[in-house]
Design a protein around this motif. Structure first.
Motif, mmCIF file in Angstrom:
data_model
loop_
_atom_site.group_PDB
_atom_site.id
_atom_site.type_symbol
_atom_site.label_atom_id
_atom_site.label_comp_id
_atom_site.label_asym_id
_atom_site.label_seq_id
_atom_site.Cartn_x
_atom_site.Cartn_y
_atom_site.Cartn_z
ATOM 1 N N PHE A 121 0.761 -0.783 0.136
ATOM 2 C CA PHE A 121 -0.394 -0.021 -0.330
ATOM 3 C C PHE A 121 0.777 1.070 0.214
ATOM 4 C CE2 PHE A 121 -2.309 4.065 2.505
ATOM 5 C CZ PHE A 121 -2.751 3.659 2.221
ATOM 6 N N PHE A 122 2.122 1.802 1.338
ATOM 7 C CA PHE A 122 2.725 2.889 0.949
ATOM 8 C C PHE A 122 3.527 2.858 -0.121
ATOM 9 C CE2 PHE A 122 1.428 2.203 5.919
ATOM 10 C CZ PHE A 122 0.537 3.807 6.201
ATOM 11 N N GLY A 123 4.055 1.734 -0.477
ATOM 12 C CA GLY A 123 4.797 1.419 -1.996
ATOM 13 C C GLY A 123 4.041 1.937 -2.480
ATOM 14 N N SER A 124 3.336 1.698 -2.800
ATOM 15 C CA SER A 124 2.608 2.595 -4.728
ATOM 16 C C SER A 124 1.506 3.879 -4.131
ATOM 17 C CB SER A 124 0.873 2.120 -4.047
ATOM 18 O OG SER A 124 1.492 0.143 -4.717
ATOM 19 N N LEU A 125 1.684 4.403 -2.795
ATOM 20 C CA LEU A 125 1.598 5.455 -2.622
ATOM 21 C C LEU A 125 2.598 5.937 -2.499
ATOM 22 C CD1 LEU A 125 -1.343 6.940 -1.190
ATOM 23 C CD2 LEU A 125 -0.407 6.718 0.994
ATOM 24 N N LEU A 126 3.502 5.611 -2.350
ATOM 25 C CA LEU A 126 4.641 6.468 -2.310
ATOM 26 C C LEU A 126 5.600 6.416 -4.627
ATOM 27 C CD1 LEU A 126 7.069 5.337 0.527
ATOM 28 C CD2 LEU A 126 6.522 7.494 -0.262
ATOM 29 N N ALA A 127 5.209 5.721 -4.467
ATOM 30 C CA ALA A 127 4.729 5.628 -6.300
ATOM 31 C C ALA A 127 4.779 6.916 -7.142
ATOM 32 C CB ALA A 127 5.652 4.614 -6.730
ATOM 33 N N TYR A 128 2.895 6.816 -6.721
ATOM 34 C CA TYR A 128 1.826 7.739 -7.579
ATOM 35 C C TYR A 128 2.536 9.515 -6.497
ATOM 36 C CZ TYR A 128 -0.700 4.802 -8.372
ATOM 37 O OH TYR A 128 -1.702 2.735 -8.712
ATOM 38 N N GLY A 129 2.636 9.533 -5.199
ATOM 39 C CA GLY A 129 3.324 10.290 -4.825
ATOM 40 C C GLY A 129 5.207 11.626 -5.452
ATOM 41 N N GLY A 130 5.488 10.123 -6.193
ATOM 42 C CA GLY A 130 6.854 10.514 -7.092
ATOM 43 C C GLY A 130 6.015 11.220 -8.127
ATOM 44 N N ILE A 131 5.473 10.733 -8.497
ATOM 45 C CA ILE A 131 5.283 10.562 -10.358
ATOM 46 C C ILE A 131 3.916 12.252 -9.825
ATOM 47 C CG2 ILE A 131 3.116 10.430 -12.039
ATOM 48 C CD1 ILE A 131 4.691 7.052 -11.775
ATOM 49 N N ALA A 132 3.461 12.410 -9.453
ATOM 50 C CA ALA A 132 3.234 13.491 -8.712
ATOM 51 C C ALA A 132 3.904 14.786 -8.363
ATOM 52 C CB ALA A 132 1.282 13.511 -8.258
ATOM 53 N N PHE A 133 4.767 14.790 -7.706
ATOM 54 C CA PHE A 133 6.063 15.193 -7.340
ATOM 55 C C PHE A 133 6.205 15.843 -8.763
ATOM 56 C CE2 PHE A 133 9.521 16.709 -5.557
ATOM 57 C CZ PHE A 133 9.830 17.721 -5.092
ATOM 58 N N VAL A 134 6.259 15.305 -9.286
ATOM 59 C CA VAL A 134 7.274 15.346 -11.025
ATOM 60 C C VAL A 134 6.841 16.194 -11.901
ATOM 61 C CG1 VAL A 134 7.799 14.887 -12.652
ATOM 62 C CG2 VAL A 134 9.076 13.258 -11.612
ATOM 63 N N GLN A 135 5.176 15.963 -11.967
ATOM 64 C CA GLN A 135 4.308 16.656 -12.944
ATOM 65 C C GLN A 135 3.985 17.619 -12.874
ATOM 66 O OE1 GLN A 135 3.500 15.089 -15.907
ATOM 67 N NE2 GLN A 135 1.999 16.872 -16.448
ATOM 68 N N LEU A 136 3.285 17.537 -11.312
ATOM 69 C CA LEU A 136 3.101 19.301 -10.301
ATOM 70 C C LEU A 136 4.404 20.558 -9.992
ATOM 71 C CD1 LEU A 136 0.204 17.594 -8.585
ATOM 72 C CD2 LEU A 136 0.218 18.944 -11.202
ATOM 73 N N PHE A 137 5.381 20.268 -9.475
ATOM 74 C CA PHE A 137 6.335 20.293 -9.222
ATOM 75 C C PHE A 137 7.182 20.587 -9.952
ATOM 76 C CE2 PHE A 137 10.102 21.820 -6.726
ATOM 77 C CZ PHE A 137 9.397 22.761 -5.750
ATOM 78 N N VAL A 138 7.866 19.821 -9.957
ATOM 79 C CA VAL A 138 9.269 19.345 -11.055
ATOM 80 C C VAL A 138 9.314 20.407 -12.588
ATOM 81 C CG1 VAL A 138 11.285 17.760 -11.552
ATOM 82 C CG2 VAL A 138 10.082 17.921 -9.377
ATOM 83 N N LEU A 139 8.436 19.190 -13.236
ATOM 84 C CA LEU A 139 8.548 20.305 -14.269
ATOM 85 C C LEU A 139 8.741 21.167 -14.771
ATOM 86 C CD1 LEU A 139 6.536 16.893 -16.346
ATOM 87 C CD2 LEU A 139 9.210 17.166 -16.112
ATOM 88 N N ASP A 140 7.807 22.309 -14.261
ATOM 89 C CA ASP A 140 7.242 23.930 -14.201
ATOM 90 C C ASP A 140 8.245 24.378 -13.509
ATOM 91 O OD1 ASP A 140 5.460 25.738 -15.020
ATOM 92 O OD2 ASP A 140 6.054 26.595 -12.539
#
Length: 257
Positions: A121-140
């Protein structure tokens, strides 16, 4: 004389053919789940919608009428299909991990089973968090930095294939890097390290985090810092979670004895 742990697994042994049949069934269930995810994403938002979503961060820093270009002959077809499949794998990730866990679960002790499900559960949640962090914060911020460094005589119109490849690479890098707390917890759980050793290693981990970030992120300071700093924070989170929730393997064996 048999121990309680040996008694717990008594009767769970299966012949080799049974293992193959179980593996086949789990693989089929994983494929069915992936197919459902592909179908759902194909209906909405569709391959084109996914491409448009991925392109938002860079298009925000391009001229108003500028678009990504497709250099390859088949890129307009294969790239959206590739993105659709990758998004489906991401959507079905908990289901895929559960099938892997269900295959090995019969050979685990009850306390190991209780420990495995939260990790999934937490591994999946952390993976989603990493991808969301890229899309919403890093790329811009990364594209703002890159566009600011682009000479006025150069038109920055990336190829869609190279853009998607770079973005997917960042997704994978950050989703794996965000698993640091899981790795820390597992290392203590199996008895390879202690919490005290993790605390002592903290300063070395900071150096490791920045070296890894420099190697796997694009050559700009923004993306490097955006990966290294969360890794360091997640390392601390892993130490905290270990102190609160994990009993080392040696302590478990002592308690069992």
């Amino acid at each position: 004389m048999t121990t309680d742990k040996e008694d717990e697994l008594a009767g769970t042994e299966q012949p080799f053919v049974s293992h193959l049949i179980e593996l086949r069934d789990r693989l089929l269930k994983a494929i069915y789940g992936l197919a459902v995810a592909v179908g759902a994403l194909a209906i909405w938002p569709g391959a084109s919608g996914l491409i448009d979503f991925l392109a938002k961060p860079i298009r925000a820093h391009m001229p108003v009428d500028a678009k990504l270009i497709a250099v390859g002959v088949f890129s307009p077809f294969f790239i959206p299909l590739k993105v659709l499949l990758m998004a489906a794998m991401l959507l079905a990730l908990p289901w895929l991990l559960y099938q892997a866990w269900a295959f090995v679960a019969p050979g685990l002790y009850s306390h190991e089973k209780r420990f495995a499900l939260p990790l999934i559960f937490f591994g999946s949640l952390l993976a989603y968090g990493g991808i969301a962090f890229v899309q919403l914060f890093v790329l811009d911020r990364m594209f703002a930095f890159i566009q600011a460094m682009t000479p006025a005589s150069v038109a920055a119109t990336p190829d869609i294939a190279s853009y998607v490849e770079a973005i997917l690479g960042l997704y994978i890098a950050f989703s794996l890097a965000f698993q640091v707390p899981i790795v820390v917890v597992l290392l203590v759980k199996v008895g390879l390290v202690t919490v005290e050793q993790l605390v002592t290693f903290r300063s070395y981990f900071i150096v490791v985090a920045f070296v890894v970030s420099a190697l796997i992120t694009p050559p700009d300071v923004v993306s490097m810092l955006a990966l290294a700093i969360p890794m360091c924070l997640l390392y601390e989170l892993g130490i905290l979670a270990t102190k609160l929730f994990v009993k080392p393997k040696a302590a478990e064996e002592e308690a069992g004895a």
